[in-house]
Write a protein that holds these residues in place. Structure first.
Motif, PDB file in Angstrom:
ATOM      1  N   VAL A 313      17.768   7.349 -28.411  1.00 31.57           N
ATOM      2  CA  VAL A 313      17.411   6.330 -27.427  1.00 31.57           C
ATOM      3  C   VAL A 313      17.335   6.944 -26.032  1.00 31.57           C
ATOM      4  CG1 VAL A 313      18.220   4.230 -26.252  1.00 31.57           C
ATOM      5  CG2 VAL A 313      18.332   4.394 -28.745  1.00 31.57           C
ATOM      6  N   THR A 314      18.324   7.768 -25.692  1.00 27.92           N
ATOM      7  CA  THR A 314      18.348   8.411 -24.376  1.00 27.92           C
ATOM      8  C   THR A 314      17.149   9.322 -24.185  1.00 27.92           C
ATOM      9  OG1 THR A 314      20.765   8.281 -24.234  1.00 27.92           O
ATOM     10  CG2 THR A 314      19.674   9.943 -22.863  1.00 27.92           C
ATOM     11  N   ALA A 315      16.820  10.113 -25.198  1.00 22.88           N
ATOM     12  CA  ALA A 315      15.664  11.022 -25.101  1.00 22.88           C
ATOM     13  C   ALA A 315      14.375  10.230 -24.912  1.00 22.88           C
ATOM     14  CB  ALA A 315      15.588  11.895 -26.347  1.00 22.88           C
ATOM     15  N   GLU A 316      14.246   9.143 -25.643  1.00 24.81           N
ATOM     16  CA  GLU A 316      13.037   8.325 -25.519  1.00 24.81           C
ATOM     17  C   GLU A 316      12.983   7.637 -24.158  1.00 24.81           C
ATOM     18  OE1 GLU A 316      13.325   5.786 -28.926  1.00 24.81           O
ATOM     19  OE2 GLU A 316      13.054   7.459 -30.338  1.00 24.81           O
ATOM     20  N   TRP A 317      14.152   7.222 -23.659  1.00 31.30           N
ATOM     21  CA  TRP A 317      14.205   6.606 -22.328  1.00 31.30           C
ATOM     22  C   TRP A 317      13.789   7.608 -21.265  1.00 31.30           C
ATOM     23  CZ3 TRP A 317      16.809   7.533 -17.764  1.00 31.30           C
ATOM     24  CH2 TRP A 317      16.804   6.491 -16.824  1.00 31.30           C
ATOM     25  N   ILE A 318      14.280   8.829 -21.357  1.00 34.46           N
ATOM     26  CA  ILE A 318      13.901   9.869 -20.390  1.00 34.46           C
ATOM     27  C   ILE A 318      12.391  10.064 -20.389  1.00 34.46           C
ATOM     28  CG2 ILE A 318      13.995  12.363 -19.945  1.00 34.46           C
ATOM     29  CD1 ILE A 318      16.933  12.268 -20.857  1.00 34.46           C
ATOM     30  N   GLU A 319      11.814  10.149 -21.564  1.00 34.21           N
ATOM     31  CA  GLU A 319      10.367  10.344 -21.677  1.00 34.21           C
ATOM     32  C   GLU A 319       9.607   9.162 -21.067  1.00 34.21           C
ATOM     33  OE1 GLU A 319       6.993  11.156 -25.176  1.00 34.21           O
ATOM     34  OE2 GLU A 319       9.141  11.104 -25.670  1.00 34.21           O
ATOM     35  N   GLU A 320      10.099   7.961 -21.335  1.00 40.49           N
ATOM     36  CA  GLU A 320       9.422   6.757 -20.846  1.00 40.49           C
ATOM     37  C   GLU A 320       9.439   6.673 -19.321  1.00 40.49           C
ATOM     38  OE1 GLU A 320      10.179   1.944 -20.712  1.00 40.49           O
ATOM     39  OE2 GLU A 320      11.249   3.150 -22.205  1.00 40.49           O
TER      40      GLU A 320
END
Length: 348
Positions: A313-320
């Motif tokens: 979730v954190t990795a996807e949030w960073i990307e977003e």
């Protein structure tokens, strides 16, 4: 007396009159929040804060506290009610307006915070000073804080495995929380806290994530059967709050009364608010134990599985957020660094 001397004397007299008037000024400030006055933050922070401000001002500032949004509006609109001067101040969950304050979301990512709200809140104040002052520039910020550990409350047996969450309709308070619930296989339902009990009673949701301290006032002893935390010292999720005042209401105060508000703001108030949640968590957990509901902790092994999904979730949030022009990796690094400065500094 020459004219310049007359002018000087008049100015001096006028200044003395203004000063005396300022020292006599009494003000009433109307603040509101969206939960029961018996909940931890109102009981152990908001009401005592109002009392301290009154005492420190020798009674010249009276802070009236209105629970349950009694002055009007919704919990999701609280920030705008303060900004627009509908109320003088109040308690705000920025995450109730998903996407409006994206930099604040870094504080709410999975396993970001220690389980002690006081530690997390001191870190949140530091992070706010570094990244969020522009976001909240149209209100006067008094405190920025977190609650204690968020956990899973649901009808039926406690959660033991990740698969136990699959398909469950679970209330989530913020976008990061709903992203985590979705990653865990649940069906997240974004919902402000006042709507949670009715949603449970009507079967709109099977449960949700919230703190121990809110459990008694939401009647989770009656509306749910089990309460499940993760293993370890880090919270499954957390929520970011601000205690804020209308800018004009603050600006109109004479300097000595501004100083009273200032003395009850910042790191001092933020830590106090977080500590209030810790006190309330102990009360709330004891109430749920007394009710006979199932109290559970997920095993360290399954907690690690959940943490790995949280890392996704954190990795996807960073990307977003990086795609939207923010430095997501730096925001997460700075949030982690702030938490690390205070983790383990408070004795239970």
């Amino acid at each position: 007396m020459r004219l310049p001397s007359l002018v000087a004397a008049a100015a001096l007299a006028l200044g003395a009159g203004v000063s005396a008037h300022a020292q006599d000024t009494e003000v009433t400030l109307r603040f509101q929040h969206f939960v029961s006055p018996n909940s931890a933050n109102p009981k152990y922070f908001i009401e005592p804060w109002a009392e301290k401000v009154a005492a420190d001002s020798n009674g010249r500032i009276k802070v009236e506290i209105y629970p349950f949004m009694q002055l009007g509006g919704s919990a999701t609109a609280q920030y705008d009610l303060i900004r627009d001067g509908v109320i003088d101040g109040g308690w705000v969950i920025p995450g109730y307006q998903p996407g409006r304050f994206p930099e604040a979301e870094a504080l709410e990512l999975p396993f970001m915070t220690p389980k002690l709200g006081e530690e997390a809140s001191m870190a949140a104040w530091d992070y706010t000073q570094e990244h969020l002052l522009d976001d909240f520039a149209d209100v006067h910020l008094i405190a920025a804080h977190m609650h204690g550990p968020g956990l899973i409350h649901k009808k039926g047996p406690a959660v033991r495995e990740v698969d136990d969450l699959k398909g469950l309709k679970l209330r989530g308070p913020s976008r990061p929380a709903t992203l985590l619930l979705r990653k865990l296989g649940a069906q997240p339902v974004g919902m402000a806290v006042p709507a949670f009990p009715e949603a449970l009673s009507k079967g709109v949701v099977d449960g949700g994530v919230i703190t121990w301290e809110m459990s008694p006032s939401l009647k989770l002893d009656e509306l749910t059967d089990s309460h499940t935390d993760v293993a370890g010292d880090d919270a499954l999720y957390n929520l970011f709050f601000i205690w804020a005042m209308n800018k004009d209401s603050y600006a109109k105060l004479p300097d000595d009364l501004k100083a009273v508000i200032d003395a009850n703001s910042g790191m001092f108030a933020s830590a106090w608010a977080g500590r209030a949640h810790d006190t309330g968590d102990a009360d709330g957990r004891a109430a749920m134990v007394a009710s006979g509901n199932e109290i559970a902790e997920i095993s360290p092994e399954v907690t690690e599985q959940i943490r790995a999904l949280g890392d996704d979730v954190t990795a996807e949030w960073i990307e977003e957020v990086t795609a939207k022009g923010l430095d997501g990796a730096k925001l997460v690094d700075d949030a982690n660094a702030a938490m690390d400065r205070y983790r383990g500094t408070v004795t239970k």
